[in-house]
Design an enzyme around this catalytic site. Structure first.
Site, PDB file in Angstrom:
ATOM      1  N   LYS A  39       9.880 -15.164   7.208  1.00  0.00           N
ATOM      2  CA  LYS A  39      10.133 -14.537   5.822  1.00  0.00           C
ATOM      3  C   LYS A  39      11.692 -13.959   5.566  1.00  0.00           C
ATOM      4  O   LYS A  39      12.237 -13.715   6.847  1.00  0.00           O
ATOM      5  CB  LYS A  39       9.426 -13.037   5.682  1.00  0.00           C
ATOM      6  CG  LYS A  39       9.906 -11.641   4.979  1.00  0.00           C
ATOM      7  CD  LYS A  39       8.908 -10.699   4.940  1.00  0.00           C
ATOM      8  CE  LYS A  39       9.232  -9.419   4.779  1.00  0.00           C
ATOM      9  NZ  LYS A  39       8.384  -8.360   4.939  1.00  0.00           N
ATOM     10  N   ASP A  97       4.155  -4.384  -1.557  1.00  0.00           N
ATOM     11  CA  ASP A  97       4.476  -3.660  -0.217  1.00  0.00           C
ATOM     12  C   ASP A  97       4.549  -2.241  -0.505  1.00  0.00           C
ATOM     13  O   ASP A  97       3.464  -1.276  -0.754  1.00  0.00           O
ATOM     14  CB  ASP A  97       5.682  -4.313   0.390  1.00  0.00           C
ATOM     15  CG  ASP A  97       6.169  -3.179   1.568  1.00  0.00           C
ATOM     16  OD1 ASP A  97       5.378  -2.323   1.881  1.00  0.00           O
ATOM     17  OD2 ASP A  97       7.057  -3.808   2.204  1.00  0.00           O
ATOM     18  N   ASP A 153      10.995 -11.361   0.712  1.00  0.00           N
ATOM     19  CA  ASP A 153      10.810 -10.017   0.399  1.00  0.00           C
ATOM     20  C   ASP A 153      12.237  -9.399  -0.389  1.00  0.00           C
ATOM     21  O   ASP A 153      13.167  -9.424   0.333  1.00  0.00           O
ATOM     22  CB  ASP A 153      10.547  -9.210   1.534  1.00  0.00           C
ATOM     23  CG  ASP A 153       9.973  -8.008   1.369  1.00  0.00           C
ATOM     24  OD1 ASP A 153      10.120  -7.486   0.231  1.00  0.00           O
ATOM     25  OD2 ASP A 153       9.997  -7.174   2.298  1.00  0.00           O
ATOM     26  N   LYS A 168       0.732  -1.464   5.655  1.00  0.00           N
ATOM     27  CA  LYS A 168       1.558  -0.742   6.487  1.00  0.00           C
ATOM     28  C   LYS A 168       0.875   0.650   6.832  1.00  0.00           C
ATOM     29  O   LYS A 168       0.647   1.324   5.797  1.00  0.00           O
ATOM     30  CB  LYS A 168       2.987  -0.661   6.002  1.00  0.00           C
ATOM     31  CG  LYS A 168       3.661  -1.680   6.079  1.00  0.00           C
ATOM     32  CD  LYS A 168       5.219  -1.302   5.478  1.00  0.00           C
ATOM     33  CE  LYS A 168       6.194  -2.729   5.528  1.00  0.00           C
ATOM     34  NZ  LYS A 168       7.377  -2.445   4.744  1.00  0.00           N
ATOM     35  N   SER A 219      10.350 -11.255  10.111  1.00  0.00           N
ATOM     36  CA  SER A 219      10.904 -10.699   8.772  1.00  0.00           C
ATOM     37  C   SER A 219      12.741 -10.979   9.186  1.00  0.00           C
ATOM     38  O   SER A 219      13.301 -10.422  10.233  1.00  0.00           O
ATOM     39  CB  SER A 219      10.912  -9.470   8.539  1.00  0.00           C
ATOM     40  OG  SER A 219      11.461  -9.216   7.571  1.00  0.00           O
ATOM     41  N   GLU A 277       7.422 -11.087  -2.016  1.00  0.00           N
ATOM     42  CA  GLU A 277       7.022  -9.693  -1.706  1.00  0.00           C
ATOM     43  C   GLU A 277       7.765  -8.565  -2.667  1.00  0.00           C
ATOM     44  O   GLU A 277       9.124  -8.774  -2.753  1.00  0.00           O
ATOM     45  CB  GLU A 277       7.136  -9.275  -0.283  1.00  0.00           C
ATOM     46  CG  GLU A 277       6.623  -8.204   0.400  1.00  0.00           C
ATOM     47  CD  GLU A 277       6.817  -8.106   1.844  1.00  0.00           C
ATOM     48  OE1 GLU A 277       6.978  -8.867   2.442  1.00  0.00           O
ATOM     49  OE2 GLU A 277       6.852  -6.695   2.283  1.00  0.00           O
ATOM     50  N   GLY A 323       5.848  -4.711   8.765  1.00  0.00           N
ATOM     51  CA  GLY A 323       6.581  -4.004   9.776  1.00  0.00           C
ATOM     52  C   GLY A 323       7.821  -3.042   9.482  1.00  0.00           C
ATOM     53  O   GLY A 323       8.052  -3.308   8.292  1.00  0.00           O
ATOM     54  N   LYS A 377      14.788 -11.695   3.564  1.00  0.00           N
ATOM     55  CA  LYS A 377      15.195 -10.682   2.544  1.00  0.00           C
ATOM     56  C   LYS A 377      15.863 -11.173   1.529  1.00  0.00           C
ATOM     57  O   LYS A 377      16.972 -11.792   1.983  1.00  0.00           O
ATOM     58  CB  LYS A 377      15.707  -9.494   3.267  1.00  0.00           C
ATOM     59  CG  LYS A 377      14.930  -8.924   4.492  1.00  0.00           C
ATOM     60  CD  LYS A 377      13.724  -8.109   3.568  1.00  0.00           C
ATOM     61  CE  LYS A 377      13.040  -7.104   4.619  1.00  0.00           C
ATOM     62  NZ  LYS A 377      12.019  -6.238   3.959  1.00  0.00           N
TER      63      LYS A 377
HETATM   64  O1  OSB Z   1       9.873  -4.296   3.331  1.00  0.00           O
HETATM   65  O2  OSB Z   1       8.906  -5.133   5.166  1.00  0.00           O
HETATM   66  C1  OSB Z   1       9.725  -4.375   4.582  1.00  0.00           C
HETATM   67  C2  OSB Z   1      11.963  -3.324   7.537  1.00  0.00           C
HETATM   68  C3  OSB Z   1      12.406  -1.914   7.059  1.00  0.00           C
HETATM   69  C4  OSB Z   1      11.841  -1.326   5.949  1.00  0.00           C
HETATM   70  C5  OSB Z   1      10.914  -2.468   5.234  1.00  0.00           C
HETATM   71  C6  OSB Z   1      10.673  -3.710   5.647  1.00  0.00           C
HETATM   72  C7  OSB Z   1      11.120  -4.335   6.679  1.00  0.00           C
HETATM   73  C8  OSB Z   1      10.772  -5.478   7.213  1.00  0.00           C
HETATM   74  C9  OSB Z   1      11.086  -5.524   8.900  1.00  0.00           C
HETATM   75  O3  OSB Z   1      10.735  -6.263   6.769  1.00  0.00           O
HETATM   76  C10 OSB Z   1       9.585  -5.978   9.494  1.00  0.00           C
HETATM   77  C11 OSB Z   1       9.854  -5.830  10.757  1.00  0.00           C
HETATM   78  O4  OSB Z   1      10.234  -6.743  11.379  1.00  0.00           O
HETATM   79  O5  OSB Z   1       9.364  -4.847  11.301  1.00  0.00           O
HETATM   80 MG    MG Z   2       8.307  -5.598   2.335  1.00  0.00          MG
END
Ligand code: OSB
Ligand code: MG
Length: 368
Positions: A161, A238, A188, A262, A135, A213, A290, A163
């Site tokens: 992925k 999510d 995402d 999660k 991510s 996402e 994550g 953001k």
């Molecule tokens: O939405 O998946 C998410 C990190 C913090 C809060 C929400 C998210 C995330 C990530 C990071 O996408 C995923 C990671 O590498 O731990």
């Molecule tokens: Mg997410």
């Protein structure tokens, strides 16, 4: 089994680089670790609650309060047949799944250690290797984004992925697709859009993403169903999915075709397994999300990802992507094929580095 004692700890760890999502930037992580003494055997858990109530309403402070003042009194002195029963005893507390997960997952680790089994086995996992993606936080500069993606692909990661947020969505995806026409790619949004943005989100259909996402409201399954009807790209939920009822509603309303799992968001291994099984029965693939975890939370994610229906690469990546030095031994490493070997050692299969944890601890409370 009885939980004789729990120790709450807050550690602070600086990320190697700030991580930006549509709801803000994370830099210095505050992480709540929980150590459970289960009949003399220690298990470790991590609450993935953040510093701020932006991803969800929980924070390190609320998790600490719920664990000390409400969860601990519910489990103290109670006899459990197995870790699988801890979740049920926490049902009187509504919500606060990240607080509950810290406790619940720690007891699973302890039970696996008592039985001399890897946690993945105790959970019923069958994979020996799990597929990994990354991510990547919001990068205002396109060149930096492309360079980051190049590096992660070079390390072997199986999907990328990124953001997105309003103003940084179609353009970065287009730039990446021009440069990398074939890679498994997804975005995402962390709830940054509204249903009225459907025409804009529809522009993403052109880039054959694996999924989008959580584009809409964190608790708005209904609007995702309306959006999914307008998109070719699969929606993955999510933030919206807190338990098996939400998962069932989302699947039956056709609000998503994929679910991100999660441990913190759903409350631990037992509820995660329930959602996993439900999704499997409905042919909905899941993958492990994550929350910028330390090695303890990461180890739990790896064990959970060994379940059969975790068929898509997760946001579970190497310790070295996040930290100068992790708090477990060995650190989590990724193979050149973009996989993580599920450890065979008992429990979470990685050893917490007590001295390092001690030196990072800024508060600690023992409940017995
Ligand atoms: O939405 O998946 C998410 C990190 C913090 C809060 C929400 C998210 C995330 C990530 C990071 O996408 C995923 C990671 O590498 O731990
Ligand atoms: Mg997410």
């Amino acid at each position: 089994m009885k939980i004789r004692k729990i120790t709450l700890r807050e550690i602070r760890m600086r990320l190697l680089a700030p991580f930006e999502t549509s709801f803000g930037k994370s830099d210095l992580r505050r992480i709540l670790l929980l150590e459970a003494d289960v009949d003399g055997v220690t298990g470790w858990g991590e609450s993935t609650a953040g510093e701020n109530p932006f991803y969800c309403y929980e924070t390190v402070e609320t998790a600490w309060h719920i664990l000390r003042d409400h969860a601990w009194p519910l489990v103290k002195d109670r006899e459990f047949a197995s870790a699988a029963d801890v979740w049920d005893s926490l049902v009187p507390v509504r919500g606060h799944n990240m607080a509950k997960a810290a406790l619940e997952t720690a007891v699973w680790d302890a039970e696996a250690k008592q039985k001399n089994l890897p946690l993945a086995k105790l959970l019923g996992g069958s994979r020996q290797e799990i597929p990994c993606g990354v991510s990547i936080g919001i990068q205002p500069a396109m060149a930096a984004l492309i360079e980051k993606v190049e590096r992660e692909l070079g390390a072997g990661y199986q999907r990328i992925k990124i953001k997105i947020k309003p103003g940084l969505d179609v353009a970065p995806v287009r730039a990446l697709r021009q440069r990398f026409p074939k890679i498994p790619l997804m975005v995402d949004a962390n709830s940054a859009y509204r249903l009225e943005d459907a025409p804009l989100l529809k522009q993403l259909d052109e880039f054959y993403l694996m999924m989008i996402e959580q584009p809409l409201g964190w608790d708005d399954i209904y609007s995702h169903a309306a959006l999914q009807r307008q998109l070719e790209t699969a929606i993955c939920l999510d933030e919206c999915i807190h338990d098996a009822q939400h998962a069932r509603a989302a699947i039956e309303l056709r609000a998503c075709r994929i679910i991100n799992m999660k441990l913190g968001r759903v409350g631990g291994h037992a509820p995660a397994r329930r959602i996993h099984d439900l999704c499997e029965s409905k042919s909905i693939p899941v993958w492990c999300g994550g929350m910028l975890e330390s090695g303890i939370g990461r180890a739990h994610n790896i064990a959970m990802s060994s379940l059969a229906n975790f068929s898509l690469p997760g946001d579970v990546s190497a310790s070295r992507r996040y930290w100068e030095e992790d708090i477990i031994e060995p650190e989590v490493e990724v193979t050149p094929r973009g996989t993580i070997h599920v450890p065979n050692a008992p429990g979470i299969g990685y050893t917490p580095r007590l001295n390092r944890i001690e030196s990072l601890t800024c508060r600690c409370e023992v409940l017995a």
